[in-house]
Design a protein around this motif. Structure first.
Motif, PDB file in Angstrom:
ATOM      1  N   ALA A  61       0.824  -1.218   0.000  1.00 31.41           N
ATOM      2  CA  ALA A  61       0.000   0.000   0.000  1.00 31.41           C
ATOM      3  C   ALA A  61       0.855   1.263   0.000  1.00 31.41           C
ATOM      4  CB  ALA A  61      -0.935   0.000   1.213  1.00 31.41           C
ATOM      5  N   ALA A  62       2.019   1.200   0.626  1.00 28.28           N
ATOM      6  CA  ALA A  62       2.903   2.370   0.698  1.00 28.28           C
ATOM      7  C   ALA A  62       3.768   2.519  -0.543  1.00 28.28           C
ATOM      8  CB  ALA A  62       3.783   2.258   1.946  1.00 28.28           C
ATOM      9  N   GLY A  63       3.671   1.578  -1.465  1.00 28.73           N
ATOM     10  CA  GLY A  63       4.528   1.640  -2.651  1.00 28.73           C
ATOM     11  C   GLY A  63       5.968   1.274  -2.328  1.00 28.73           C
ATOM     12  N   PHE A  64       6.141   0.542  -1.260  1.00 30.91           N
ATOM     13  CA  PHE A  64       7.454   0.178  -0.739  1.00 30.91           C
ATOM     14  C   PHE A  64       7.903  -1.189  -1.251  1.00 30.91           C
ATOM     15  CE2 PHE A  64       9.964  -0.804   3.331  1.00 30.91           C
ATOM     16  CZ  PHE A  64      10.978   0.098   3.053  1.00 30.91           C
ATOM     17  N   ASP A  65       7.049  -1.843  -2.051  1.00 26.98           N
ATOM     18  CA  ASP A  65       7.313  -3.228  -2.439  1.00 26.98           C
ATOM     19  C   ASP A  65       8.558  -3.396  -3.308  1.00 26.98           C
ATOM     20  OD1 ASP A  65       5.613  -1.762  -4.103  1.00 26.98           O
ATOM     21  OD2 ASP A  65       4.706  -3.545  -4.996  1.00 26.98           O
ATOM     22  N   ALA A  66       8.812  -2.487  -4.255  1.00 23.97           N
ATOM     23  CA  ALA A  66      10.011  -2.620  -5.100  1.00 23.97           C
ATOM     24  C   ALA A  66      11.276  -2.483  -4.266  1.00 23.97           C
ATOM     25  CB  ALA A  66       9.990  -1.575  -6.214  1.00 23.97           C
ATOM     26  N   PHE A 108      11.460  -3.116  -1.046  1.00 22.32           N
ATOM     27  CA  PHE A 108      11.475  -4.272  -0.159  1.00 22.32           C
ATOM     28  C   PHE A 108      12.086  -5.491  -0.839  1.00 22.32           C
ATOM     29  CE2 PHE A 108       9.644  -8.035   1.855  1.00 22.32           C
ATOM     30  CZ  PHE A 108       9.881  -7.772   3.197  1.00 22.32           C
ATOM     31  N   VAL A 109      11.777  -5.685  -2.118  1.00 27.19           N
ATOM     32  CA  VAL A 109      12.311  -6.836  -2.858  1.00 27.19           C
ATOM     33  C   VAL A 109      13.834  -6.804  -2.850  1.00 27.19           C
ATOM     34  CG1 VAL A 109      12.529  -7.859  -5.160  1.00 27.19           C
ATOM     35  CG2 VAL A 109      10.285  -7.187  -4.301  1.00 27.19           C
ATOM     36  N   VAL A 119      18.353  -0.566   5.476  1.00 26.86           N
ATOM     37  CA  VAL A 119      18.511   0.799   4.997  1.00 26.86           C
ATOM     38  C   VAL A 119      19.564   0.834   3.896  1.00 26.86           C
ATOM     39  CG1 VAL A 119      19.127   3.135   5.649  1.00 26.86           C
ATOM     40  CG2 VAL A 119      17.791   1.720   7.198  1.00 26.86           C
ATOM     41  N   PHE A 120      19.136   1.255   2.724  1.00 25.79           N
ATOM     42  CA  PHE A 120      20.011   1.399   1.571  1.00 25.79           C
ATOM     43  C   PHE A 120      20.022   2.879   1.207  1.00 25.79           C
ATOM     44  CE2 PHE A 120      20.608   1.519  -3.075  1.00 25.79           C
ATOM     45  CZ  PHE A 120      21.823   0.868  -3.162  1.00 25.79           C
TER      46      PHE A 120
END
Length: 133
Positions: A25-30, A32-33, A39-40
């Motif tokens: 939902a936060a658009g954090f999936d890419a 996260f993969v 932390v990058f």
């Protein structure tokens, strides 16, 4: 790099317990993969940070001016985060880091003034007069 560690810790604390649904939902999936919730260092645009963004000339005036610009850019970034944050725990950390940017800017400004004072006062470009003999 100290600021990176503090912001990285803050991001990790905010994301470490996200559910799969929250990540998507936060658009954090890419992100996260590739990085899970590690932390990058990357820009908000998604481009990874690299030392190529740092400018060093070996010239005291050029380098101090670059340092001043970097401090101002960081302060603006913190201002923008504060505009978006409604979490007092996040905002307090960002306000602390923002205050440090302001102090750093002031110290670099003092250093630049002192460096210029040591050079030829009639030299408008503040170049090393030894090169112009």
């Amino acid at each position: 790099m100290g600021h990176l560690e503090m912001v990285g810790t803050l991001v990790h604390q905010l994301t470490r317990n996200l559910s799969e649904e929250q990540i998507k939902a936060a658009g954090f999936d890419a992100y996260f993969v590739d990085h899970t919730t590690g932390v990058f260092p990357q820009f908000a645009s998604g481009f990874p940070w690299s030392a190529a963004t740092m400018q060093v000339t070996g010239d005291v005036i050029g380098d101090l001016t670059e340092d001043l610009a970097a401090e101002q850019k960081a302060r603006v970034t913190y201002d923008n985060i504060l505009r978006l944050s409604d979490d007092p725990d996040v905002s307090d950390v960002i306000k602390f880091l923002r205050a440090r940017e302001i102090v750093h800017f002031q110290r670099f400004g003092e250093g630049l003034r002192l460096a210029k004072d040591k050079m030829n006062e009639k030299n408008v470009y503040y170049m090393n007069p030894a090169f112009d003999k």
